[in-house]
Each structure stands twice: as structure tokens, then as C-alpha cells.
Design a protein around this motif. Sequence first.
Motif, mmCIF file in Angstrom:
data_model
loop_
_atom_site.group_PDB
_atom_site.id
_atom_site.type_symbol
_atom_site.label_atom_id
_atom_site.label_comp_id
_atom_site.label_asym_id
_atom_site.label_seq_id
_atom_site.Cartn_x
_atom_site.Cartn_y
_atom_site.Cartn_z
ATOM 1 N N PHE A 266 0.995 -0.998 -0.177
ATOM 2 C CA PHE A 266 -0.124 0.186 0.041
ATOM 3 C C PHE A 266 0.862 1.459 -0.144
ATOM 4 C CE2 PHE A 266 -3.504 -2.283 2.009
ATOM 5 C CZ PHE A 266 -3.544 -3.088 1.612
ATOM 6 N N SER A 267 2.303 1.437 0.367
ATOM 7 C CA SER A 267 2.879 2.085 0.686
ATOM 8 C C SER A 267 4.460 2.739 -0.516
ATOM 9 C CB SER A 267 3.396 2.101 2.112
ATOM 10 O OG SER A 267 3.864 1.702 2.657
ATOM 11 N N VAL A 268 4.334 1.712 -1.128
ATOM 12 C CA VAL A 268 4.872 1.676 -2.346
ATOM 13 C C VAL A 268 4.994 2.073 -3.232
ATOM 14 C CG1 VAL A 268 6.196 -0.051 -1.058
ATOM 15 C CG2 VAL A 268 5.317 -0.638 -2.880
ATOM 16 N N SER A 269 5.660 2.740 -4.121
ATOM 17 C CA SER A 269 5.911 2.584 -5.580
ATOM 18 C C SER A 269 5.637 1.726 -6.209
ATOM 19 C CB SER A 269 6.179 4.127 -6.616
ATOM 20 O OG SER A 269 5.469 5.075 -5.814
ATOM 21 N N ILE A 270 4.635 0.937 -7.043
ATOM 22 C CA ILE A 270 5.383 -0.202 -8.274
ATOM 23 C C ILE A 270 5.925 0.069 -9.151
ATOM 24 C CG2 ILE A 270 4.088 -2.269 -9.421
ATOM 25 C CD1 ILE A 270 4.008 -2.082 -6.044
ATOM 26 N N ASP A 271 6.362 -0.628 -9.972
ATOM 27 C CA ASP A 271 8.186 -0.095 -10.695
ATOM 28 C C ASP A 271 6.731 -0.676 -12.281
ATOM 29 O OD1 ASP A 271 9.737 0.034 -13.172
ATOM 30 O OD2 ASP A 271 10.943 -1.704 -12.677
ATOM 31 N N ALA A 272 6.272 0.150 -13.157
ATOM 32 C CA ALA A 272 5.710 0.042 -14.176
ATOM 33 C C ALA A 272 6.336 -0.557 -15.244
ATOM 34 C CB ALA A 272 5.075 0.729 -15.181
ATOM 35 N N GLU A 273 8.132 -1.024 -15.426
ATOM 36 C CA GLU A 273 8.553 -1.866 -15.849
ATOM 37 C C GLU A 273 8.153 -3.518 -15.735
ATOM 38 O OE1 GLU A 273 12.093 -0.777 -17.631
ATOM 39 O OE2 GLU A 273 11.889 1.369 -17.532
ATOM 40 N N GLN A 274 8.279 -3.218 -14.609
ATOM 41 C CA GLN A 274 7.728 -4.552 -13.445
ATOM 42 C C GLN A 274 6.371 -5.596 -14.616
ATOM 43 O OE1 GLN A 274 11.216 -6.047 -13.680
ATOM 44 N NE2 GLN A 274 10.304 -7.290 -11.795
ATOM 45 N N LEU A 275 4.991 -4.333 -14.171
ATOM 46 C CA LEU A 275 3.794 -5.113 -14.614
ATOM 47 C C LEU A 275 4.077 -5.052 -15.866
ATOM 48 C CD1 LEU A 275 1.833 -2.503 -12.276
ATOM 49 C CD2 LEU A 275 2.492 -5.412 -11.878
ATOM 50 N N ALA A 276 4.860 -4.024 -16.775
ATOM 51 C CA ALA A 276 4.452 -4.418 -18.415
ATOM 52 C C ALA A 276 5.177 -5.606 -18.585
ATOM 53 C CB ALA A 276 4.875 -3.354 -19.289
ATOM 54 N N LYS A 277 6.093 -6.123 -18.665
ATOM 55 C CA LYS A 277 6.729 -7.709 -18.742
ATOM 56 C C LYS A 277 6.223 -8.830 -18.274
ATOM 57 C CE LYS A 277 11.375 -5.995 -16.844
ATOM 58 N NZ LYS A 277 12.362 -6.118 -16.120
ATOM 59 N N LEU A 278 5.040 -9.357 -17.441
ATOM 60 C CA LEU A 278 4.054 -9.907 -17.137
ATOM 61 C C LEU A 278 2.840 -10.361 -18.206
ATOM 62 C CD1 LEU A 278 2.856 -9.059 -13.650
ATOM 63 C CD2 LEU A 278 4.261 -10.427 -14.316
ATOM 64 N N PRO A 279 2.669 -10.953 -18.489
ATOM 65 C CA PRO A 279 1.571 -11.659 -19.752
ATOM 66 C C PRO A 279 0.412 -11.475 -19.597
ATOM 67 C CG PRO A 279 2.629 -13.840 -19.452
ATOM 68 C CD PRO A 279 3.723 -12.613 -17.879
ATOM 69 N N GLU B 258 -2.207 -12.342 -18.821
ATOM 70 C CA GLU B 258 -3.583 -13.583 -17.892
ATOM 71 C C GLU B 258 -2.963 -13.938 -16.709
ATOM 72 O OE1 GLU B 258 0.336 -15.938 -20.588
ATOM 73 O OE2 GLU B 258 -1.610 -14.279 -21.285
ATOM 74 N N GLN B 259 -1.209 -13.194 -16.790
ATOM 75 C CA GLN B 259 -0.529 -12.985 -15.275
ATOM 76 C C GLN B 259 -1.526 -11.374 -14.192
ATOM 77 O OE1 GLN B 259 3.434 -14.131 -15.352
ATOM 78 N NE2 GLN B 259 2.837 -16.390 -14.982
ATOM 79 N N ARG B 260 -1.883 -10.540 -15.316
ATOM 80 C CA ARG B 260 -1.339 -9.106 -14.403
ATOM 81 C C ARG B 260 -2.612 -9.138 -13.935
ATOM 82 N NH1 ARG B 260 -0.489 -5.948 -20.113
ATOM 83 N NH2 ARG B 260 1.560 -7.016 -19.741
ATOM 84 N N ASN B 261 -3.112 -8.617 -12.986
ATOM 85 C CA ASN B 261 -3.723 -8.125 -11.781
ATOM 86 C C ASN B 261 -4.318 -9.681 -11.133
ATOM 87 O OD1 ASN B 261 -4.258 -5.590 -11.996
ATOM 88 N ND2 ASN B 261 -5.251 -5.538 -14.275
ATOM 89 N N ARG B 262 -3.690 -10.809 -10.531
ATOM 90 C CA ARG B 262 -3.811 -12.083 -10.459
ATOM 91 C C ARG B 262 -3.379 -12.119 -8.916
ATOM 92 N NH1 ARG B 262 -6.102 -15.837 -12.974
ATOM 93 N NH2 ARG B 262 -5.810 -17.326 -12.158
ATOM 94 N N SER B 263 -2.317 -11.790 -8.595
ATOM 95 C CA SER B 263 -1.618 -11.742 -7.871
ATOM 96 C C SER B 263 -0.591 -10.691 -7.379
ATOM 97 C CB SER B 263 -0.718 -12.585 -7.487
ATOM 98 O OG SER B 263 0.702 -13.396 -7.974
#
Length: 68
Positions: free
Chosen positions: A32-45, A47-52
Motif C-alpha cells: 500500500f505504501s510503495v510505488s510499483i515499477d511500471a516496467e515490471q508490470l509491463a513484462k507480465l503476460p 493473463e498474469q496481470r491483476n492476479r497476484s
Amino acid sequence: MSDDTNRCPCCGQLNQCAQAGADAPVSECWCFSVSIDAEQLAKLPPEQRNRSCLCPRCAQGLPEPSAD
């Protein structure tokens, strides 16, 4: 990667997220208190996004520890 919500979809390590597998909404978690690296999210297929959640290391875009 598996569908285990307790594991990071990037590296497979435990994600340490309080929301993972919780039956009710949680009010406090490290994510809740960190910025998530957008590049890491973009690397996910898609079907794996918003699951964990990512683990703290992957969320920050930090490299994997060396094996030396």
C-alpha cells in the motif's frame, strides 16, 4: 508461473502480501505504501496481470540477488 496468489508472478517467490488469500479486505500491507515499477508490470503476460502481487524486490524493479 502458478496461480498461487501468495507468489510473485515475476520470480515465483513469496510476495508477502497481506491481501493474498485473505477472506476479508485488509487495511495494512507493504504494497500500500510503495510505488510499483511500471516496467515490471509491463513484462507480465496479460493473463498474469491483476492476479497476484509482486514481491517487494520485483515491485521495486530490483535485480535478483547474485548467487556468489
